[in-house]
Design an enzyme around this catalytic site. Structure first.
Site: not given
Ligand code: FEO
Length: 409
Positions: A24, A78, A80, A82, A145, A164, A191, A222
């Site tokens: 990001h 999700h 994304e 990662d 998100h 997330d 975060y 994470h």
């Molecule tokens: Fe929205 Fe951990 O990526």
């Protein structure tokens, strides 16, 4: 790394990434982790995968624990990369697994990873899934998100897998927060501010949903698995997302000129949206207003919305006169955006935006919304054909989003 046990038949099978990771538009100086989980039930289930860069390593490691062909479900909270990045590598080996996710996520995953021929189980808010010895409950958490996101709860073990949400970017080899040796609370808050705060109302919705759950462990995607003082982290989200935590009061001034009343209707909808976000508003129809008074109000405000209908490809009334009056003001910390009703082209709205930009306002437009908040909806400049119902609904949402930007900065 080997599988690390969280609870009966539930294991962490993720990846610690201790590099400086681009994320990001930032560099994660302390790295991060991609937390994937394996539930060794009668119907073995994986919850989320790891970053796309580690797909092969992840599947090789997982294959030492379970034959991928025995995996029955892959839950993707999700999309994304990662989280879902290793899905193609896993799905290629886990040939019998159904992919469990929201409808929107399924559409995205099919296109991202050419999974059109895979079987998906589509989840709606509140759905449950029996995985043989454990029951998963799913809750949609849009915009936390990104729009397609959901979270997963294991009823029997009281473990929440919130994706997330409740995450921290830190490459923690000890994994669990009760084993941590250094400071991480500030990273947890950073975060939140970076990823979750732009979607504050959705955080409130999520907190309402999880209120009814008995959560003993939070296992996010994470950073630390939160098994000590778990309630404290939910409390922190509650506090950080409450209106009381934001700098109050915030004020937005709405000014407009209208030919037939349509731009006035849009202004009223913007006001409704702003006030639903908890922002104070002042509204001026410039036709009946003293421009010196309006200018003073704008200098005292945190943001302005300037509207005009279009006539002969230009602004109407004294909108331009007001904008010229604002030239030279110190406005770089004020948010601004343009709006208006139009019939076919709507040039006035673009002229207003150009003025706001030239004066030096922090202009909210599509470029800003995508780049700063990940909101891929064309809200500003707000151009509404006549005063159609769908346009007025969009105006209310635009007011709310504008208000949130003012509140959270
Ligand atoms: Fe929205 Fe951990 O990526």
């Amino acid at each position: 790394m080997n599988a690390i046990r969280l609870a009966d038949n539930i294991f962490w099978v993720g990846k610690v990434d201790d590099r400086k990771v681009p994320f990001h538009r930032l560099i994660l100086e302390r790295g991060t982790t991609y937390n994937s989980y394996l539930l060794m039930t009668e119907k073995p289930t994986v919850i989320d995968t790891v970053d796309i860069e580690f797909g092969k390593e992840y599947v090789d490691n997982l294959s030492k624990i379970i034959d991928p062909e025995n995996i029955e479900y892959i839950v993707i909270n999700h999309v994304e990369p990662d989280h879902a990045g290793a899905l193609p590598a896993l799905a290629a080996k886990a040939k019998n697994a159904k992919i469990v996710t929201t409808k929107l996520a399924s559409e995205l995953l099919k296109d991202m990873f050419k999974l059109h021929n895979r079987e998906f189980a589509i989840i709606k808010d509140g759905d449950t899934l029996d995985i043989g010895g454990k029951t998963l409950s799913f809750f949609e958490t849009p915009y936390l998100h990104t729009e397609e996101t959901m979270i997963t709860y294991v009823n029997e073990n009281k473990i929440l897998f919130p994706c997330d949400i409740f995450s921290t970017h830190i490459a923690n080899y000890e994994l669990f927060n009760d084993l941590e040796k250094g400071e991480y609370i500030e990273d947890f808050k950073v975060y939140y501010r970076l990823i979750m705060a732009p979607h504050r109302p959705y955080v409130r919705d999520m907190l309402e949903k999880i209120k009814k759950l008995n959560i003993e462990v939070i296992a996010p995607s994470h950073g630390y698995i939160l098994r000590e003082n778990t309630a404290k982290f939910i409390q922190m989200y509650d506090e950080m997302s409450s209106l009381a935590a934001l700098k109050q009061p915030k004020k937005v001034t709405i000014v407009y000129s209208t030919m037939t009343g349509n731009t006035a209707k849009i202004a009223q909808k913007l006001v409704q949206g702003l006030e639903s976000a908890g922002v104070e508003t002042s509204v001026f129809n410039l036709k009946n207003s003293d421009l010196a008074e309006v200018r003073k109000k704008i200098t005292e405000s945190d943001g302005i919305l300037v509207g005009s209908s279009t006539r002969y490809a230009d602004m109407v009334g004294n909108v331009e006169e007001l904008l010229k009056l604002l030239e030279g003001e110190e406005v770089k910390n004020k948010f601004a955006a343009a709006f208006g009703s139009y019939g076919w082209s709507g040039e006035a709205i673009m002229h207003i935006e150009n003025y706001l930009d030239k004066i030096g306002f922090n202009v909210i437009n599509q470029k800003y919304l995508i780049g700063s908040a990940g909101i891929d909806i064309p809200l500003f400049p707000l151009r509404i054909k006549f005063a159609r119902q769908e346009g007025l609904e969009l105006a209310e949402e635009a007011g709310r989003v504008f208000g949130e930007q003012v509140l959270t900065h």
